[in-house]
Design an enzyme around this catalytic site. Structure first.
Site, PDB file in Angstrom:
ATOM      1  CG  HIS A 110      -1.826   1.186   1.305  1.00 57.61           C
ATOM      2  ND1 HIS A 110      -2.841   1.290   2.242  1.00 57.61           N
ATOM      3  CD2 HIS A 110      -1.860   2.356   0.619  1.00 57.61           C
ATOM      4  CE1 HIS A 110      -3.456   2.453   2.091  1.00 57.61           C
ATOM      5  NE2 HIS A 110      -2.870   3.130   1.131  1.00 57.61           N
TER       6      HIS A 110
ATOM      7  CD  GLU B  13       0.126   5.481  -0.513  1.00 55.44           C
ATOM      8  OE1 GLU B  13       0.956   5.589   0.405  1.00 55.44           O
ATOM      9  OE2 GLU B  13      -1.107   5.549  -0.325  1.00 55.44           O
TER      10      GLU B  13
ATOM     11  CG  HIS C  64       2.281   9.164   2.587  1.00 52.03           C
ATOM     12  ND1 HIS C  64       1.907   9.636   3.825  1.00 52.03           N
ATOM     13  CD2 HIS C  64       1.187   8.534   2.064  1.00 52.03           C
ATOM     14  CE1 HIS C  64       0.643   9.294   4.056  1.00 52.03           C
ATOM     15  NE2 HIS C  64       0.180   8.639   3.007  1.00 52.03           N
TER      16      HIS C  64
END
Length: 269
Positions: A79, A153, A157
């Site tokens: 993930h 992502e 992040h």
């Protein structure tokens, strides 16, 4: 990031290049580096897809096209990898909840455009090399295509830390492989499609990396009876470039919502 269908046509070339490539650079933040942990988020992909179905969400391609596999650890997928709240950002009045919600879009810093889960493909391309993209596609079903998980992502992040995209996603791929190859990976494979006790899961974690690692793992379940959708593993930032050992794991305050027993969901609804 190239579309998944383009990547697949060049996968053989990427694998051939791998044989002569140098070792990937270590993951290193070039800004906001004053954080002490990462969270490695791994999905139990069949459970994730079941949860999308149960909640009547739009079924992504990776779920609609999901097939059975003889290697059951294939369903333990990537993930993301989430850096903790940097001290320099916390000093500007940002708390953990706000940081986890907005990541690189947190204000007043880093103050970058917000990455939205509902519009993942609107996030900028990551700049991944063809070789790294091919490896990522093997363990992140939502990468590329119409899902663009890797774009989301990295935008949320990764980008504000100045991470090299190949090092960032390569670290996720490596750690996913290590978990699959561990006693925990063997436990998941052996209990595919079956109900398991949280205590038995914790025993497999302890067998892999020691008893202290148990408190580093947060599990998320959905449904009634509950089935696993994700595990979040807290890791010391200083150990991120080393193989997983007992020294890698950082305790976190909550074990998750999975309760005493839950199911390792199998393919299909």
């Amino acid at each position: 990031m190239l579309r998944k269908d383009i990547v697949s046509r060049f996968s053989a070339a990427a694998v051939a290049l791998c044989a002569c490539s140098t070792v990937a650079a270590p993951l290193q933040a070039t800004q906001y580096a004053d954080f002490d942990r990462y969270v490695l988020a791994l999905s139990w992909q069949t459970g994730f897809c079941q949860s999308m179905h149960d909640r009547k969400r739009d079924e992504p391609d990776e779920c609609r096209l999901q097939k059975e596999s003889d290697t059951k650890t294939d369903f333990l997928t990537v993930h993301g990898l989430w850096p903790g709240l940097p001290k320099s950002i916390a000093a500007r009045g940002v708390d953990e909840r706000r940081w986890m919600r907005f990541g690189c879009a947190t204000r007043p810093v880093p103050n970058l455009p917000e990455a939205r889960a509902s519009r993942k493909c609107a996030s900028a391309e990551t700049g991944l090399s063809l070789e790294a993209a091919a490896k990522l596609n093997e363990v992140m079903p939502g990468a590329g295509g119409n899902s663009c998980l890797e774009r989301y992502e990295y935008a949320k992040h990764g980008v504000c830390f100045g991470f090299d995209p190949d090092a960032y996603f390569g670290t996720m791929v490596r750690m996913n492989q290590e978990v699959k190859a561990s006693a925990l990976g063997a436990f998941l494979a052996a209990h595919y499609g079956k109900p398991i006790a949280r205590s038995a899961f914790d025993d497999a974690v302890a067998k892999s990396w020691g008893p202290a690692a148990v408190k580093a793992v947060k599990l998320t379940c959905n449904g009634n009876p509950a089935y696993l959708t994700e595990m979040q593993i807290s890791l010391h930032a200083a150990a991120i470039n080393a193989p997983l050992t007992s020294a890698s794991f950082a305790p976190q305050p909550h074990p998750g919502n999975c309760g005493k027993q839950f199911v390792l969901d199998s393919v299909g609804y």
